[in-house]
Design an enzyme around this catalytic site. Sequence first.
Site, PDB file in Angstrom:
ATOM      1  N   LYS A   1      -4.076  -1.507   2.540  1.00  0.00           N
ATOM      2  CA  LYS A   1      -4.956  -0.347   2.383  1.00  0.00           C
ATOM      3  C   LYS A   1      -4.345   0.537   1.310  1.00  0.00           C
ATOM      4  O   LYS A   1      -3.369   1.241   1.533  1.00  0.00           O
ATOM      5  CB  LYS A   1      -5.087   0.419   3.702  1.00  0.00           C
ATOM      6  CG  LYS A   1      -5.850   1.726   3.561  1.00  0.00           C
ATOM      7  CD  LYS A   1      -7.108   1.703   4.383  1.00  0.00           C
ATOM      8  CE  LYS A   1      -7.904   2.994   4.462  1.00  0.00           C
ATOM      9  NZ  LYS A   1      -7.934   3.926   3.413  1.00  0.00           N
TER      10      LYS A   1
ATOM     11  N   GLU B   1      -5.670  -7.240   4.006  1.00  0.00           N
ATOM     12  CA  GLU B   1      -5.437  -6.653   2.683  1.00  0.00           C
ATOM     13  C   GLU B   1      -4.645  -5.372   2.864  1.00  0.00           C
ATOM     14  O   GLU B   1      -4.762  -4.724   3.892  1.00  0.00           O
ATOM     15  CB  GLU B   1      -6.768  -6.271   2.018  1.00  0.00           C
ATOM     16  CG  GLU B   1      -7.676  -7.429   1.732  1.00  0.00           C
ATOM     17  CD  GLU B   1      -9.070  -6.959   1.297  1.00  0.00           C
ATOM     18  OE1 GLU B   1      -9.275  -5.757   1.090  1.00  0.00           O
ATOM     19  OE2 GLU B   1      -9.940  -7.827   1.184  1.00  0.00           O
TER      20      GLU B   1
END
Length: 662
Positions: free
Chosen positions: A119, A117
Amino acid sequence: MSRSDKANIRAQIEALRADIHAHDHRYYVLDDPVISDLAYDDLMRELQALEAAHPEYDSPDSPSRRVGGRPAAGFAPQTHRRPMLSLANAFSREEFMEFNRRVCERLAQAQVVYVAETKLDGLAINLTYESGVLVSAATRGDGEVGEDVTANIRTIGSVPLTLRQAPALLEVRGEVYLPHRGFEALNAQQLAQGGKPFANPRNAAAGSLRQLDPAVTRARPLTVYCYGVGACEGADVPPTHFELLNWLRELGCRVSPETARVDGVEAAIAYYAAMEARRPTLGYDIDGVVFKVDRLDWQAELGQVSRSPRWAVAFKFRPEERETRVLSIDVQVGRTGALTPVARLEPVVVGGVTVTNATLHNAEEIARKDVRVGDTVLVRRAGDVIPEVVSVVPAKRPSGTVPFVMPSTVPDQALQQQVQALIHFASRRAMDIEGLGDRLAEQLVREGLVSTPADLYGLSVEQLTALERLGEKSAENLAQAIDRSRRSTLPRVLFAVGISEVGETTARQLAQHFGTLDAIATATTEMLEQVPDIGPVVAGHIARFFADPEHLDLLQRLQVLGVTWPEIATAEKADAPLVGWTVVLTGALDSMNRDEAGDRLLALGAKVSGSVSKKTTLVVAGSDAGSKARKALELGIPLTDETGLLRLLEDPRGVAPELVPP
Ligand code: IVH
């Protein structure tokens, strides 16, 4: 009005709300609206008119609440049902590989699937849904207790006010952020109105969320990406993180489209490299990639260490570097006596913060980089750490510069070290002596009243009152603060005495592992290395610290002068009075903060937990305690208040949990 009329109006209101919710979802979450803004406004106005005429159908999850919103009266503290953890960082490929190696080793797997993912560089938020309705939203705060920003969060279009399925309880975690376009527009507007522009989108997002007037928040184009859940009741959480994110999407939450499953470390690094290349085109700030072990049963198996899960890591991008000029080089004395050269710089904004000083670490580093006064240098700031000089720009070196010679001593060195040691000793996370700041510490040392921290406990109020610039009242307060700090805890004392490279976490781990100061002081380096996260270097520092008679003398004098700390019940000490108890602290206490209460319970052998479950022995509810106290009642778990807690701490063997008075 007849009953059927009423039912009719109610149905109309509900239909409008459902319609608007659906359009919000298409617009904010799916980015795919199917009606014009004008048509949408019409629906909203119709709803508002009906609601105004029939306040009896008012509902907190009405989409009209996004528009008006009532001003929050300050921000009340709100305890998260499950703590909000933070992430360990990896700053290089090697560190990331090391993370992966540890994960694989603990799981006994050759390769692990991760979810990658972005950040996001915003603010973490905890959204609480009860039966599918958004009932509250809180900032992360210290991870246990955040600020209630519900009214402001309701104004963010991409935060669903109702979920499309309705588990009894669901905490959704995500990041609120400001996309670049919104940030630029906001700053243009700030300037036009004669205001100060925000340094970066993160600050702007934080400032926008912490507005007392939700109308102001509403005018800021904040949005959210959801990336996890906290507590969940009344629904089966899917078995993997990737599916969990899809489930959140189905519920109506906005989840980043950049999320991907990667199988193994090579694929992870490839994702990282691709994302670093795409970073400038995303339209919002990210500062790295988060990798999370996909299987949730494996996440549970890996668990957490201090406040970060072992199953996730933030692999940070290389920090931003900026050029500036070295105005001078000073040498500072640290609390352990180490000399640290510091470059004074022409102010420069790096990563959104103005930097005027940067560490040059030590003599070897200065020599290796050949940093000279007058040089143009590259300065880097990574996260919250002290900025550092990365390298010199040789082409920009003016003529006539000379290599810097590191002095082996500096004027007043012993005194400066004493001052630094004292400042550290008194600091909030160490002995927490309120009112003993930098200036006073220096004064106490310069006037010869204090040379080691133990001397503090021998000071009289008269001596303090005699200090220049310290009034009678302040002197009394300081004396009281010093006295209060006498009742301490082993982790605090270990941290306070300033052992090289022993921070708060290590101090706590040492205390929990050994239980007493004596056990630590007499431990061999091999024994010290048994403690989680302590390697040969830190073990060496600890052993050398306790081999130094001056340090032993300091510790002894502290005890002679009345500083006390209870033993910590280690696993072997099964006879501690509260062994087997799991206590949950919730709400605010008057006589101490929760950390302190936790330390004291720990010292008596209890476990302290953040969430109430069937295994909980006792819940201590301070003022403003909310859901945890309710849950204790629901589960029939003994509940007490601060008075009960104090009695328990006084006489831990005297009571059964059910009998701790409420
Ligand atoms: S997960 C289990 N995922 O980073 C750990 N955090 O250092 C909980 N953040 O407070 C966080 N993007 O503000 C997670 N995709 C992401 C994130 C993310 C940004 C922030 C968040 C959190 C901090 C943790």
